[in-house]
Design a protein around this motif. Structure first.
Motif, PDB file in Angstrom:
ATOM      1  N   ARG A 100       4.434  13.676  26.575  1.00 31.68           N
ATOM      2  CA  ARG A 100       3.596  14.707  27.188  1.00 31.68           C
ATOM      3  C   ARG A 100       3.882  14.831  28.685  1.00 31.68           C
ATOM      4  O   ARG A 100       3.943  15.936  29.230  1.00 31.68           O
ATOM      5  CB  ARG A 100       2.119  14.384  26.950  1.00 31.68           C
ATOM      6  N   ILE A 101       4.036  13.703  29.358  1.00 29.00           N
ATOM      7  CA  ILE A 101       4.300  13.751  30.794  1.00 29.00           C
ATOM      8  C   ILE A 101       5.630  14.427  31.072  1.00 29.00           C
ATOM      9  O   ILE A 101       5.743  15.271  31.967  1.00 29.00           O
ATOM     10  CB  ILE A 101       4.251  12.334  31.388  1.00 29.00           C
ATOM     11  N   ARG A 119       5.395  18.301  30.186  1.00 24.98           N
ATOM     12  CA  ARG A 119       4.525  19.109  31.044  1.00 24.98           C
ATOM     13  C   ARG A 119       4.968  19.097  32.507  1.00 24.98           C
ATOM     14  O   ARG A 119       4.704  20.057  33.228  1.00 24.98           O
ATOM     15  CB  ARG A 119       3.083  18.629  30.914  1.00 24.98           C
ATOM     16  N   SER A 120       5.616  18.021  32.926  1.00 25.20           N
ATOM     17  CA  SER A 120       6.042  17.939  34.327  1.00 25.20           C
ATOM     18  C   SER A 120       7.434  18.499  34.547  1.00 25.20           C
ATOM     19  O   SER A 120       7.799  18.847  35.674  1.00 25.20           O
ATOM     20  CB  SER A 120       6.006  16.488  34.807  1.00 25.20           C
ATOM     21  N   ILE A 161      -4.873  14.813  32.383  1.00 26.01           N
ATOM     22  CA  ILE A 161      -3.440  14.833  32.065  1.00 26.01           C
ATOM     23  C   ILE A 161      -2.767  16.012  32.750  1.00 26.01           C
ATOM     24  O   ILE A 161      -1.648  15.894  33.270  1.00 26.01           O
ATOM     25  CB  ILE A 161      -3.245  14.873  30.540  1.00 26.01           C
ATOM     26  N   TRP A 165       8.936   5.336  34.216  1.00 29.29           N
ATOM     27  CA  TRP A 165       7.554   5.259  33.755  1.00 29.29           C
ATOM     28  C   TRP A 165       7.300   3.911  33.095  1.00 29.29           C
ATOM     29  O   TRP A 165       8.064   3.475  32.225  1.00 29.29           O
ATOM     30  CB  TRP A 165       7.262   6.385  32.767  1.00 29.29           C
ATOM     31  N   ASN A 179      -1.787   5.832  37.885  1.00 32.95           N
ATOM     32  CA  ASN A 179      -2.989   6.201  37.134  1.00 32.95           C
ATOM     33  C   ASN A 179      -3.785   4.947  36.800  1.00 32.95           C
ATOM     34  O   ASN A 179      -3.320   4.065  36.081  1.00 32.95           O
ATOM     35  CB  ASN A 179      -2.603   6.935  35.843  1.00 32.95           C
ATOM     36  N   TRP A 194       2.312   9.529  25.191  1.00 31.07           N
ATOM     37  CA  TRP A 194       1.987   9.880  26.571  1.00 31.07           C
ATOM     38  C   TRP A 194       3.256  10.169  27.379  1.00 31.07           C
ATOM     39  O   TRP A 194       3.273  11.098  28.186  1.00 31.07           O
ATOM     40  CB  TRP A 194       1.165   8.770  27.207  1.00 31.07           C
ATOM     41  N   LEU A 248      -2.351  15.075  36.427  1.00 30.44           N
ATOM     42  CA  LEU A 248      -1.333  14.035  36.585  1.00 30.44           C
ATOM     43  C   LEU A 248       0.074  14.641  36.525  1.00 30.44           C
ATOM     44  O   LEU A 248       0.928  14.364  37.373  1.00 30.44           O
ATOM     45  CB  LEU A 248      -1.510  12.985  35.493  1.00 30.44           C
ATOM     46  N   THR A 249       0.293  15.474  35.534  1.00 33.04           N
ATOM     47  CA  THR A 249       1.627  16.063  35.377  1.00 33.04           C
ATOM     48  C   THR A 249       1.893  17.124  36.446  1.00 33.04           C
ATOM     49  O   THR A 249       3.031  17.259  36.911  1.00 33.04           O
ATOM     50  CB  THR A 249       1.784  16.655  33.974  1.00 33.04           C
ATOM     51  N   HIS A 280       0.582   3.705  34.060  1.00 33.30           N
ATOM     52  CA  HIS A 280      -0.862   3.631  33.813  1.00 33.30           C
ATOM     53  C   HIS A 280      -1.293   2.174  33.812  1.00 33.30           C
ATOM     54  O   HIS A 280      -0.614   1.309  33.238  1.00 33.30           O
ATOM     55  CB  HIS A 280      -1.204   4.277  32.471  1.00 33.30           C
TER      56      HIS A 280
END
Length: 298
Positions: free
Chosen positions: A91-92, A95-96, A285, A71, A174, A88, A288-289, A146
């Protein structure tokens, strides 16, 4: 514009990259104000990738993971670091369900192209070499980012294809910054949009390239051959100078036979997904994830 997002526009600092040091401090202050992510399901560790020079990375490891993503943070190739990206990146990863390797690549103008790209490619090779340690399939490693980080991710995919580097399973781009020419409709007309203006984009490319002519590895939109690249998810914001270059790149990938999922988010502006209280940001978000999770499961 989405009314939940519009309310935050007066709170943003001036969109200016003329003083990189001040710009970095402004971004750091914004990142510190972001709500803290839930990291209870993650093991987080700072590591060093051997190189010339060495590259700092921060590894986010969910307790169960099948794939990984390298990333690359945004910031116009000038701003951002492992700490500003932490809210961020965490979170990615959470959640992913992907192991996320956040890369502290060298920034311009102190380190111009190809320094950041070299660091990103080194991080990809390191991640592939440590796949067994991370408990992930080495055939399920993605690249993503991003803004400028997404532009770097696209460039990593191009160079890795050309140099037959570690296999890349997926690109997660993104609001990518891909084209130094700024000749698209959005690049010419969105001169004073929130957070990202035409002038800021111009400064970003000037800092990154210096006097070096842009190549496809610097500005991926300049690549003439997009065949053989990994499948991609590309998201763009409606009121963003980079919007049309992202849409154009998605279409050209499709024409080259590369599977692409493209989502143009109405009512949004560059980076507005960071306003977590807005419903549209939460959807951005989540999608994305979810896209990353699906890709690494395939």
């Amino acid at each position: 514009m989405d009314p939940e997002l519009e309310a935050f526009i007066p709170l943003f600092p001036k969109a200016d990259l003329s003083d990189p040091v001040s710009a970095r401090q402004g971004l750091a202050e914004l990142a510190m104000a972001a709500p803290a992510p839930d990291t209870t399901g993650l093991d987080i560790e700072d590591r060093t990738v051997a190189g010339d020079p060495d590259v700092a990375v921060r590894v986010y490891r969910p307790h169960r993971a099948r794939g990984a993503i390298v990333w690359l943070h945004g910031g116009g190739y000038v701003m951002g670091d492992l700490d500003t990206e932490h809210p961020w990146a965490a979170r990615i990863a959470e959640r992913s369900g992907a192991v996320l390797v956040s890369v502290g690549y060298r920034r311009a103008p102190e380190n111009r192209f190809p320094a950041a790209l070299d660091d990103a490619c080194a991080a990809l090779a390191w991640t592939a070499g440590h796949a067994a340690e991370f408990g992930v399939d080495p055939e399920r490693i993605a690249v993503g980012g991003h803004s400028a980080g997404a532009g770097l991710a696209a460039a990593v995919a191009l160079r890795t294809r050309d140099e037959q580097g570690p296999p890349i399973h997926f690109q997660l781009l993104n609001q990518p910054q891909l084209d130094d020419r700024q000749e698209t409709w959005s690049g010419r007309n969105f001169t004073d949009t929130p957070w990202l203006t035409r002038g800021k984009v111009t400064s970003s490319w000037r800092h990154y390239l210096g006097a070096t002519p842009a190549s496809p590895y610097a500005a991926a939109a300049r690549a003439t051959d997009l065949s053989g690249l990994p499948p991609a998810y590309i998201a763009t914001a409606e009121f963003c100078p980079n919007r049309d270059e992202g849409v154009d790149y998605a279409l050209r990938l499709l024409q080259a036979g590369v599977p692409v999922e493209l989502h143009q988010w109405p009512g949004t502006f560059h980076g507005s997904q960071a306003i977590l209280s807005a419903a549209v940001s939460q959807r951005q978000i989540a999608e994305l994830t979810d896209a990353l999770r699906r890709a690494l499961a395939e």
